[in-house]
Scaffold this active site. Structure first.
Site, PDB file in Angstrom:
ATOM      1  N   ILE A 117       0.818  -1.207   0.000  1.00  0.00           N
ATOM      2  CA  ILE A 117       0.000   0.000   0.000  1.00  0.00           C
ATOM      3  C   ILE A 117       0.856   1.264   0.000  1.00  0.00           C
ATOM      4  CG2 ILE A 117      -0.103   0.126   2.529  1.00  0.00           C
ATOM      5  CD1 ILE A 117      -3.044   0.959   2.266  1.00  0.00           C
ATOM      6  N   LYS A 118       2.099   1.172   0.443  1.00  0.00           N
ATOM      7  CA  LYS A 118       2.948   2.355   0.593  1.00  0.00           C
ATOM      8  C   LYS A 118       3.313   3.010  -0.732  1.00  0.00           C
ATOM      9  CE  LYS A 118       3.292   2.164   5.120  1.00  0.00           C
ATOM     10  NZ  LYS A 118       2.817   3.250   6.004  1.00  0.00           N
ATOM     11  N   ASP A 119       3.140   2.294  -1.831  1.00  0.00           N
ATOM     12  CA  ASP A 119       3.388   2.922  -3.137  1.00  0.00           C
ATOM     13  C   ASP A 119       2.505   4.147  -3.327  1.00  0.00           C
ATOM     14  OD1 ASP A 119       5.177   0.935  -3.635  1.00  0.00           O
ATOM     15  OD2 ASP A 119       4.037  -0.031  -5.232  1.00  0.00           O
TER      16      ASP A 119
END
Length: 494
Positions: free
Chosen positions: A125-127
Site C-alpha cells: 500500500i505504501k506505493d
C-alpha cells in the site's frame, strides 16, 4: 490494467478472444490471480466487467480508465502497455469478499471484504503514499531521499528513487523481515538496520536515526510518520477508489503505524457517507488503543507518558508513540488484537481464501472478524453490514517469519497449518540421508505452498513434491510437465 508480475495475463487475453466474449459481464475463476488476469484481458476487449467470482469471493474493480490511473484510450491504443511507465500502475487494487469459510456471518448479512494492496508495483500500500509525496513535494531533481521504514515504505522509496535516478537511504529496525530488507537492497537503496525495541526517545531508534542522518547530510527526509502528505495521499487515492468499489461500505478497518491510511481514508469516507465507522486495529501492547481512549475522554495530550505494555510479534503495525500523521479523532472504535489471533488470521486467509497476506493484514482481518461477530449477534441490527479490512502487503515478504514454523514456535504463536507436513517431510529427508539415499530439501517455494495449506512430501530417488500418495502416482504428471517445459523452451528459442 496490466499486472506485470502475473504470467496469466496474456494467456487469459488469448482465451477470451478465442471464445469471442465481447459481451462478457461475469467471470468465474479459481483464484484471485486468475480472476485478475481474466479481468485485465476482458477490460482490454470491452472495459472491465462488473465483477469476477473467485472461489465464492467477489472481486470488484474500477471500470473507468481515468480512475485506473491510465490515460484515456491507453489500453485500446497500446494493449501491451509498453509505453506506460511502471509507477503509473499504482492503485486500483482488488476488493475481495471473504467466503463463509472464514466469515461464518456472511450468510447473516455481515459481509467482510479485504482490499489487496499487494498488487501495487513494489508489493504494498505504501506505493500510494510515496508516489503522492514525491509528486507533490518541491524536490530538487537529484536530491537523495531518506526514509525511516518498517520495510514497505522503504521498498516503495527505493523503487521510485531508483526510477528517477536518485539515491535512497532507508533506516529500519531489526524487526523488519529479511525478505523486506532484501527487497529494498534489490532496488539499489542503502539500508541501515537499527536495533529493535528501543524507546521512542532513544537517539538510536530507527526513526530518530533517519531524521538525524537527513538533517546532517541535507537530504530530503520523507518523514512518513509526521508528513501531512501521508494521510492526504490516501484521502486522494485509496479512499475514492474504495468508495467507488463499494458505495455500501459501513465499516472501514485499518491498522495504525504512521496513521496515514486510517486518517486520510476515514476522513474521505465520512465526507461521502457520514455513518461510515472507522475502526483502528491495534496489536496488544501498542499505545495507540490507550491514546485513543484518552483522546475520547478529552485528554489534551493523550500520548503523554504512554509506553508499550508488551512487545508484539507482527511488524509494520502498532506504535510506541502517536505519529503526527495520525488523527485519533477520526477513529470511532479500536479493536485490540493479540499475537495469536493476528498470526492465525494470516494462516486462515491463506488456507481458506487463497490470499497470502502479511502480518499486519492478520491484525486487520482479526479485528474485522471480531467486529463481524459482534454485529451478527446484535438483535437490533436491521441492515446489512459491509466491513472492509486493508491488507497492506503480501505474505511472500514474511516466509521467514509468520509463515515459518520455527519462527512461530520460538515466539509462542500458532505455526502454519501445514507445519506438521513440513516437519514430517524434514524428518523423512533426515532418515533418507542417514540411509544413504538422495533427498530433496524443502525449498522456499515449497514453504510458500505449505503456507497455503498443501502438503509437500519428500521422497528418495530425486524426490518431486507430492500432495499425497506415492511417487509413482505423480510420474505421469511429471513427464507431461517436463514435455511441456521442453516445448516452451524450444518455442522461446525460436
Amino acid at each position: 490494467k496490466q499486472i506485470p508480475r502475473c504470467p496469466l495475463t496474456l494467456p487469459a487475453s488469448s482465451l477470451l478472444k478465442r471464445h469471442s466474449t465481447k459481451s462478457i459481464g461475469f467471470i468465474w475463476a479459481y483464484s484471485v490471480w486468475t480472476g485478475c488476469s481474466l479481468l485485465c484481458a476482458a477490460k482490454k476487449l470491452n472495459g472491465a466487467p462488473p465483477l469476477v467470482t473467485c472461489r465464492q469471493s467477489l472481486l470488484f474493480v474500477m471500470k473507468d480508465s481515468a480512475a485506473s490511473g491510465m490515460p484515456d484510450g491507453a489500453e485500446a491504443a497500446n494493449p501491451t502497455g509498453r509505453d506506460i511507465s511502471y509507477e503509473s500502475i499504482v492503485a486500483v487494487t482488488p476488493l475481495v469478499r471473504l467466503s463463509g469459510r472464514l466469515n461464518p456471518h456472511d450468510a447473516a448479512g455481515v459481509h467482510v471484504y479485504v482490499k489487496c494492496e499487494c498488487f501495487n508495483p513494489s508489493g504494498s500500500i505504501k506505493d500510494r503514499m510515496v508516489e503522492y509525496i514525491l509528486q507533490t513535494s518541491p524536490l530538487p531533481p537529484s536530491a537523495p531521499i531518506v526514509s525511516a521504514s518498517s520495510g514497505n515504505t522503504g521498498a516503495a522509496v527505493a523503487m521510485m528513487a531508483g526510477k528517477s535516478g536518485r539515491r535512497a537511504f532507508i533506516v529500519t529496525s531489526a524487526k523488519c523481515s529479511a525478505e523486506k530488507v532484501g527487497l529494498i537492497s534489490a532496488y539499489g537503496a542503502d539500508v541501515v538496520v537499527q536495533p529493535s525495541g528501543l524507546g521512542a526517545d532513544d537517539p538510536e531508534h530507527y526513526q530518530n536515526k533517519a531524521r538525524d542522518f537527513a538533517a546532517a547530510k541535507g537530504y530530503y527526509d520523507l518523514d512518513q510518520y509526521n508528513n501531512p502528505l501521508n494521510p492526504a495521499a490516501y484521502y486522494h487515492t485509496l479512499a475514492p477508489e474504495l468508495f467507488k468499489q463499494l458505495p455500501d461500505i459501513t465499516h472501514f478497518v485499518a491498522g495504525g503505524s504512521t496513521g496515514g491510511t486510517i486518517s486520510g481514508t476515514s476522513r474521505y469516507l465520512k465526507e461521502q457517507k457520514a455513518d461510515v465507522r472507522a475502526v483502528l486495529a491495534d496489536p496488544d501492547g501498542s499505545i495507540l488503543a490507550e491514546a485513543w481512549r484518552r483522546q475520547q475522554a478529552g485528554a489534551a495530550d493523550p500520548a503523554a507518558g504512554l509506553k508499550p505494555t508488551r512487545k508484539w510479534v507482527v511488524e509494520g503495525v502498532g506504535k510506541d508513540s502517536v505519529p503526527g500523521a495520525m488523527t485519533l479523532g477520526v477513529v470511532d472504535e479500536v479493536v485490540s488484537v493479540g499475537d495469536t489471533d493476528a498470526v492465525r488470521s494470516c494462516h486462515r486467509l491463506a488456507e481458506s481464501e487463497g490470499v497470502l497476506a502479511g502480518g499486519s493484514s492478520g491484525v486487520t482481518v482479526a479485528a474485522a472478524l471480531q467486529l463481524a461477530a459482534r454485529l451478527a449477534a446484535d438483535g437490533e441490527r436491521t441492515e446489512e453490514a459491509h466491513i472492509v479490512a486493508i491488507l497492506p502487503d503480501s505474505g511472500l515478504k514474511y516466509m521467514s517469519t509468520i509463515y515459518n514454523r520455527e519462527w512461530c514456535l520460538a515466539r509462542g504463536v500458532p505455526a502454519p497449518p501445514s507445519s506438521d507436513s513440513l516437519a514430517g517431510a524434514t524428518r523423512k529427508a533426515s532418515e533418507a540421508r542417514a540411509s544413504g539415499q538422495k533427498d530433496r530439501r524443502i525449498s522456499g517455494n515449497d514453504q510458500h505452498i505449505l503456507a497455503k495449506g498443501a502438503d509437500v512430501a519428500t521422497s528418495g530417488g530425486g524426490g518431486r513434491p507430492a500432495a499425497s500418495g506415492s511417487y509413482s502416482d505423480f510420474s505421469a504428471a511429471a513427464t507431461t510437465a517436463a514435455a511441456t517445459a521442453a516445448a516452451h523452451s524450444t518455442s522461446a528459442s525460436r
